[in-house]
Write a protein that holds these residues in place. Structure first.
Motif, PDB file in Angstrom:
ATOM      1  N   VAL A  60      24.626  -2.685 -52.268  1.00  0.00           N
ATOM      2  CA  VAL A  60      25.553  -3.054 -53.342  1.00  0.00           C
ATOM      3  C   VAL A  60      24.905  -2.760 -54.700  1.00  0.00           C
ATOM      4  N   GLY A  61      23.660  -3.154 -54.847  1.00  0.00           N
ATOM      5  CA  GLY A  61      22.948  -2.845 -56.091  1.00  0.00           C
ATOM      6  C   GLY A  61      22.815  -1.354 -56.305  1.00  0.00           C
ATOM      7  N   SER A  62      22.541  -0.625 -55.259  1.00  0.00           N
ATOM      8  CA  SER A  62      22.403   0.825 -55.334  1.00  0.00           C
ATOM      9  C   SER A  62      23.685   1.485 -55.818  1.00  0.00           C
ATOM     10  N   PHE A  63      24.819   1.002 -55.343  1.00  0.00           N
ATOM     11  CA  PHE A  63      26.100   1.563 -55.769  1.00  0.00           C
ATOM     12  C   PHE A  63      26.235   1.495 -57.289  1.00  0.00           C
ATOM     13  N   PHE A  64      25.996   0.327 -57.854  1.00  0.00           N
ATOM     14  CA  PHE A  64      26.174   0.168 -59.289  1.00  0.00           C
ATOM     15  C   PHE A  64      25.115   0.923 -60.093  1.00  0.00           C
ATOM     16  N   MET A  65      23.872   0.913 -59.635  1.00  0.00           N
ATOM     17  CA  MET A  65      22.836   1.671 -60.352  1.00  0.00           C
ATOM     18  C   MET A  65      23.120   3.167 -60.302  1.00  0.00           C
ATOM     19  N   ASN A  66      23.582   3.660 -59.154  1.00  0.00           N
ATOM     20  CA  ASN A  66      23.865   5.087 -59.035  1.00  0.00           C
ATOM     21  C   ASN A  66      25.107   5.505 -59.808  1.00  0.00           C
ATOM     22  N   THR A  67      26.151   4.685 -59.814  1.00  0.00           N
ATOM     23  CA  THR A  67      27.338   5.087 -60.578  1.00  0.00           C
ATOM     24  C   THR A  67      27.033   5.104 -62.070  1.00  0.00           C
ATOM     25  N   TYR A  68      26.443   4.046 -62.581  1.00  0.00           N
ATOM     26  CA  TYR A  68      26.210   3.958 -64.023  1.00  0.00           C
ATOM     27  C   TYR A  68      25.050   4.822 -64.512  1.00  0.00           C
ATOM     28  N   PHE A  69      23.952   4.825 -63.794  1.00  0.00           N
ATOM     29  CA  PHE A  69      22.733   5.468 -64.302  1.00  0.00           C
ATOM     30  C   PHE A  69      22.502   6.867 -63.734  1.00  0.00           C
ATOM     31  N   THR A  70      22.537   7.019 -62.423  1.00  0.00           N
ATOM     32  CA  THR A  70      22.204   8.313 -61.817  1.00  0.00           C
ATOM     33  C   THR A  70      23.264   9.359 -62.095  1.00  0.00           C
ATOM     34  N   TYR A  71      24.509   9.055 -61.706  1.00  0.00           N
ATOM     35  CA  TYR A  71      25.577  10.052 -61.787  1.00  0.00           C
ATOM     36  C   TYR A  71      26.452   9.887 -63.017  1.00  0.00           C
ATOM     37  N   ARG A  72      26.266   8.796 -63.739  1.00  0.00           N
ATOM     38  CA  ARG A  72      26.989   8.539 -64.990  1.00  0.00           C
ATOM     39  C   ARG A  72      28.493   8.714 -64.811  1.00  0.00           C
ATOM     40  N   THR A  73      28.985   7.997 -63.839  1.00  0.00           N
ATOM     41  CA  THR A  73      30.398   8.031 -63.524  1.00  0.00           C
ATOM     42  C   THR A  73      30.922   6.601 -63.482  1.00  0.00           C
ATOM     43  N   ARG A  74      32.214   6.457 -63.517  1.00  0.00           N
ATOM     44  CA  ARG A  74      32.833   5.139 -63.521  1.00  0.00           C
ATOM     45  C   ARG A  74      32.952   4.624 -62.088  1.00  0.00           C
ATOM     46  N   PRO A  75      32.486   3.402 -61.837  1.00  0.00           N
ATOM     47  CA  PRO A  75      32.674   2.848 -60.488  1.00  0.00           C
ATOM     48  C   PRO A  75      34.147   2.498 -60.286  1.00  0.00           C
ATOM     49  N   THR A  76      34.634   2.760 -59.101  1.00  0.00           N
ATOM     50  CA  THR A  76      36.000   2.395 -58.738  1.00  0.00           C
ATOM     51  C   THR A  76      35.961   1.683 -57.400  1.00  0.00           C
ATOM     52  N   TRP A  77      37.049   1.009 -57.075  1.00  0.00           N
ATOM     53  CA  TRP A  77      37.114   0.347 -55.771  1.00  0.00           C
ATOM     54  C   TRP A  77      37.046   1.372 -54.658  1.00  0.00           C
ATOM     55  N   LYS A  78      37.682   2.519 -54.861  1.00  0.00           N
ATOM     56  CA  LYS A  78      37.659   3.565 -53.833  1.00  0.00           C
ATOM     57  C   LYS A  78      36.217   4.016 -53.561  1.00  0.00           C
ATOM     58  N   LYS A  79      35.475   4.294 -54.632  1.00  0.00           N
ATOM     59  CA  LYS A  79      34.076   4.711 -54.475  1.00  0.00           C
ATOM     60  C   LYS A  79      33.248   3.594 -53.840  1.00  0.00           C
ATOM     61  N   PHE A  80      33.510   2.355 -54.262  1.00  0.00           N
ATOM     62  CA  PHE A  80      32.772   1.215 -53.723  1.00  0.00           C
ATOM     63  C   PHE A  80      33.013   1.076 -52.224  1.00  0.00           C
ATOM     64  N   LEU A  81      34.262   1.279 -51.812  1.00  0.00           N
ATOM     65  CA  LEU A  81      34.593   1.162 -50.395  1.00  0.00           C
ATOM     66  C   LEU A  81      34.087   2.349 -49.585  1.00  0.00           C
ATOM     67  N   LEU A  82      33.983   3.542 -50.207  1.00  0.00           N
ATOM     68  CA  LEU A  82      33.473   4.718 -49.505  1.00  0.00           C
ATOM     69  C   LEU A  82      31.944   4.777 -49.488  1.00  0.00           C
ATOM     70  N   PHE A  83      31.306   4.192 -50.476  1.00  0.00           N
ATOM     71  CA  PHE A  83      29.854   4.260 -50.598  1.00  0.00           C
ATOM     72  C   PHE A  83      29.117   3.792 -49.342  1.00  0.00           C
ATOM     73  N   PRO A  84      29.546   2.699 -48.705  1.00  0.00           N
ATOM     74  CA  PRO A  84      28.856   2.297 -47.470  1.00  0.00           C
ATOM     75  C   PRO A  84      28.932   3.366 -46.377  1.00  0.00           C
ATOM     76  N   LEU A  85      29.986   4.178 -46.385  1.00  0.00           N
ATOM     77  CA  LEU A  85      30.073   5.245 -45.390  1.00  0.00           C
ATOM     78  C   LEU A  85      28.930   6.239 -45.555  1.00  0.00           C
ATOM     79  N   THR A  86      28.559   6.496 -46.798  1.00  0.00           N
ATOM     80  CA  THR A  86      27.433   7.407 -47.021  1.00  0.00           C
ATOM     81  C   THR A  86      26.126   6.776 -46.563  1.00  0.00           C
ATOM     82  N   ASN A  87      26.085   5.461 -46.613  1.00  0.00           N
ATOM     83  CA  ASN A  87      24.864   4.759 -46.224  1.00  0.00           C
ATOM     84  C   ASN A  87      24.751   4.531 -44.726  1.00  0.00           C
TER      85      ASN A  87
END
Length: 152
Positions: A60-87
């Motif tokens: 969960v922490g990784s999702f927010f750090m990666n959206t805001y800092f690494t990829y500089r993109t806006r977090p969305t519910w869709k991305k949040f729900l898909l992110f665990p699939l990548t993990n």
């Protein structure tokens, strides 16, 4: 030869390198967070349960750090729900590595999660980039053909 209109431009290597460096920094912070949670939980439960809980919380922490800092993109519910699939891939690689390191290699349960995490880093980068930056997993457009092809 001049590029055709169907070719994608080469990625900006400097921007991509900066992104990889930010990913590494976030990964270091995330790994430290994961490991601290794991060590706090480990005395109170079996190592694999502590590992799994720490993994989910760190993800969960990784999702927010990666959206805001690494990829500089806006977090969305869709991305949040898909992110665990990548993990899932990351979890499988780390879990298998953890089990192998502890069971077969006799590595201490306090160190094995860190070693297993290092092996999973390249997989995590590629998969998280595909989820958090839409379009990065697409193939370049194919040049138009002069003859007709079946679409089936």
């Amino acid at each position: 030869m001049a590029p055709t209109t169907n070719e994608r431009p080469a990625p900006d290597r400097k921007a991509q390198l900066a992104q990889i460096l930010r990913f590494g920094l976030v990964g270091g912070v995330n790994t430290g967070t994961f490991y601290a949670i794991y060590l706090l939980l480990h005395p109170f439960m079996p190592y694999f349960a502590a590992y799994s809980i720490a993994f989910v919380l760190a993800m969960v922490g990784s999702f927010f750090m990666n959206t805001y800092f690494t990829y500089r993109t806006r977090p969305t519910w869709k991305k949040f729900l898909l992110f665990p699939l990548t993990n899932v891939t990351n979890y499988v690689i780390q879990s298998a590595g953890l089990y192998a390191l502890v069971t077969w290699a006799g590595m201490p349960t306090e160190i094995a999660p860190l070693v297993a995490a290092v092996v999973a880093i390249p997989f995590t980068y590629v998969l998280s980039r595909k989820i958090l930056i839409p379009g990065t997993g697409e193939k370049p457009a194919e040049p138009e053909q002069t003859h007709s092809a079946s679409t089936v």
